[in-house]
Enzyme design. Structure first.
Site, PDB file in Angstrom:
ATOM      1  N   ASP A 160      -7.899  -0.075  -7.078  1.00 49.13           N
ATOM      2  CA  ASP A 160      -8.508   0.097  -5.765  1.00 49.13           C
ATOM      3  C   ASP A 160      -9.801  -0.724  -5.681  1.00 49.13           C
ATOM      4  O   ASP A 160      -9.901  -1.783  -6.300  1.00 49.13           O
ATOM      5  CB  ASP A 160      -8.778   1.591  -5.522  1.00 49.13           C
ATOM      6  N   HIS A 191     -13.639   3.504  -0.941  1.00 41.47           N
ATOM      7  CA  HIS A 191     -12.233   3.915  -0.893  1.00 41.47           C
ATOM      8  C   HIS A 191     -11.741   4.366  -2.260  1.00 41.47           C
ATOM      9  O   HIS A 191     -11.113   5.418  -2.405  1.00 41.47           O
ATOM     10  CB  HIS A 191     -11.386   2.750  -0.369  1.00 41.47           C
ATOM     11  N   SER A 323       6.214  13.899   1.173  1.00 47.12           N
ATOM     12  CA  SER A 323       5.067  13.673   2.034  1.00 47.12           C
ATOM     13  C   SER A 323       3.785  14.046   1.290  1.00 47.12           C
ATOM     14  O   SER A 323       3.815  14.548   0.180  1.00 47.12           O
ATOM     15  CB  SER A 323       5.203  14.502   3.311  1.00 47.12           C
TER      16      SER A 323
END
EC number: 3.4.21.-
Length: 377
Positions: A160, A191, A323
Site C-alpha cells: 500500500d 491509506h 463481501s
C-alpha cells in the site's frame, strides 16, 4: 483488460518471428506509463537464462541509445522471480522494445501502468460497526467477539502507501519492509496505515496480535506502477521464505486497476508459493472480473457491504468470494490460521465456508455471503 497489441503508434514495426513473444496493451490507455514495460519470460526460463537475457537486452539498449543520442529511456527498473515466474521491467526505446518482443525467450511484454488504492471513506474516531458485524450471524451488535489467539504467529504484508509503524495502535507489532515507489519511508497518504489498522490495530483491528509489515508500492497520491506492485509481491514472497513462514503469511492488496496479465500472473504465483492474498474488488460499481488483481481466481477478493447488509453502492460485484473489505478478510484469515492451524492456501476456502448468506441485493452473479470470524455468536 489486456488484449493482443495491434498498433503501437506509427513508429514501431511489429515483426513476425517464430517463437517470438507477444506485445499486449490495454483497451483503456488512461493509466499507461509511456515508454515503460513489463517483460515476462516463457515458462521454464531459469534464473541464469533470465540473467543472460537481461545482459543481452542491456547491450541492445545501450547500442540503440548510442545511435540515437541522449534519451529518457533509462533501462531496467525491477527484476522478478516469484516461484519460477520470471521477468523484469524497465523503460526502453522503441528499437529495444521491438528486439525484446521478438526474443525467443520472451512470453509477452505488457505496458506498465499506474494502479490506484481503493478509496476509503474515513470517519475519525468512529466506532467500527464492521467488527461487530463480522463476529455475529445477525446485524445490530456492537461488541466484537474473537478467538483469543487474535492472529498471533501470522505475518501480514500490507502492499500500500506504507504504514506509520510507530503508531501506538500497533503496539510495536509493525515493521518497515521495503519501499519500491519513492525515497520516503513513511506513509504520506494514510491509506496504508488505515488498512493496517483494520487488519491488526489494538482497537479497530480484526486480528489484534498479528504482525504487520509495510510494503510501500503506492506513493503519496495513492498510486503506483504495476511493476512496483509486482516487485513488492516478489519481495514479500522471498521475505516470507527467508523467515520460514510461507503458509503463515498474508498479503493485503487494497488497490486496483483494469485487468493486467502480468499483475494477475504474479498474484497467482504468490498464492502458489504460500501467501494468502486478500484483494479489494474495487470501488467502481462494476464486475470485478474487469479488475486486477481482483479477477484472479485463487486470491480472496472482497467487495464492500453497508451497515444494513446491502452491497455498498460503490462496491464492485461479480462471482468473486465474500463481501466486506479486503483488510477485514485478511484479518479473519489471520485469525483462522492462528486459531485453527490452517495454511494460507486453505484460508480462503475456509472463509467462504464460514461466511453467512446475509447480503441483500448483492448484484449480478455475486455471492450473498457475508464475512464471519467464527466467534460462535
Amino acid at each position: 483488460m489486456s488484449i493482443l497489441f495491434k498498433i503501437f503508434a506509427s513508429t514501431l514495426a511489429v515483426v513476425s518471428v517464430v517463437n517470438a513473444g507477444e506485445l499486449l496493451n490495454f483497451e483503456n490507455e488512461r493509466d499507461i506509463i509511456r515508454g515503460s514495460y513489463i517483460v515476462v519470460m516463457k515458462d521454464g526460463t531459469s534464473s541464469s537464462d533470465l540473467k543472460s537475457h537481461m545482459n543481452w537486452a542491456a547491450n541492445v539498449h545501450h547500442g540503440n541509445l548510442a545511435k540515437q543520442g541522449p534519451s529518457r529511456s533509462i533501462g531496467f527498473q525491477f527484476s522478478f522471480d516469484i516461484g519460477g515466474w520470471r521477468g523484469y521491467s524497465g523503460k526502453f526505446d522503441n528499437d529495444t522494445l521491438n528486439a525484446i518482443v521478438n526474443n525467443a525467450h520472451v512470453k509477452y511484454v505488457e505496458p506498465d501502468r499506474m494502479a490506484s488504492a481503493t478509496v476509503l471513506k474515513i470517519q475519525k474516531n468512529a466506532p467500527s460497526w464492521g467488527l461487530g458485524r463480522i463476529s455475529h450471524t445477525f446485524r445490530g451488535f456492537k461488541n466484537y467477539l474473537y478467538h483469543s489467539s487474535a492472529g498471533e504467529g501470522v505475518l501480514a504484508y500490507v502492499v500500500d502507501t506504507g504504514i506509520d509503524i510507530n503508531h501506538p495502535e500497533f503496539e510495536g507489532r509493525a515493521e518497515w519492509g521495503i519501499n519500491v515507489v519513492d525515497e520516503v519511508d513513511t506513509d504520506e497518504h494514510g491509506h496504508g496505515t488505515h488498512v493496517a489498522g483494520t487488519i491488526g490495530s489494538k482497537t479497530f483491528g480484526v486480528a489484534k496480535k498479528v504482525k504487520l509489515v509495510a510494503v510501500k508500492a503506492l506513493g503519496k497520491d495513492s498510486r503506483g506502477p504495476d511493476s512496483g506492485i509486482i516487485a513488492a509481491m516478489d519481495w514479500a514472497v522471498k521475505h516470507a521464505k527467508e523467515r520460514g513462514i510461507l503458509g503463515k503469511a498474508i498479503m493485503n492488496l487494497s488497490l486496483t486497476g483494469d485487468t493486467a496479465t502480468a499483475l494477475n500472473e504474479a498474484a497467482e504465483r504468490a498464492v502458489e508459493e504460500g501467501l494468502f492474498l486478500g484483494v479489494a474488488a474495487g470501488n467502481n460499481n462494476r464486475d470485478a472480473i474487469n479488475e486486477s488483481p481482483a479477477s484472479v481466481e485463487t486470491v480472496c477478493t472482497a467487495g464492500a457491504s453497508a451497515e444494513n447488509d446491502e452491497k455498498a453502492s460503490f462496491s464492485n460485484f461479480g462471482s468473486l468470494r465474500t463481501s466486506m473489505a479486503a483488510p477485514h478478510v485478511c484479518g479473519v484469515a489471520a485469525l483462522l490460521m492462528s486459531s485453527e492451524g490452517i495454511k494460507a492456501q486453505e484460508a480462503c476456502d475456509r472463509i467462504k465456508k464460514l461466511a453467512r448468506p446475509a447480503i441483500r441485493n448483492p448484484g449480478n452473479s455475486t455471492t450473498n455471503k457475508l464475512l464471519y470470524n467464527k466467534s460462535g455468536f
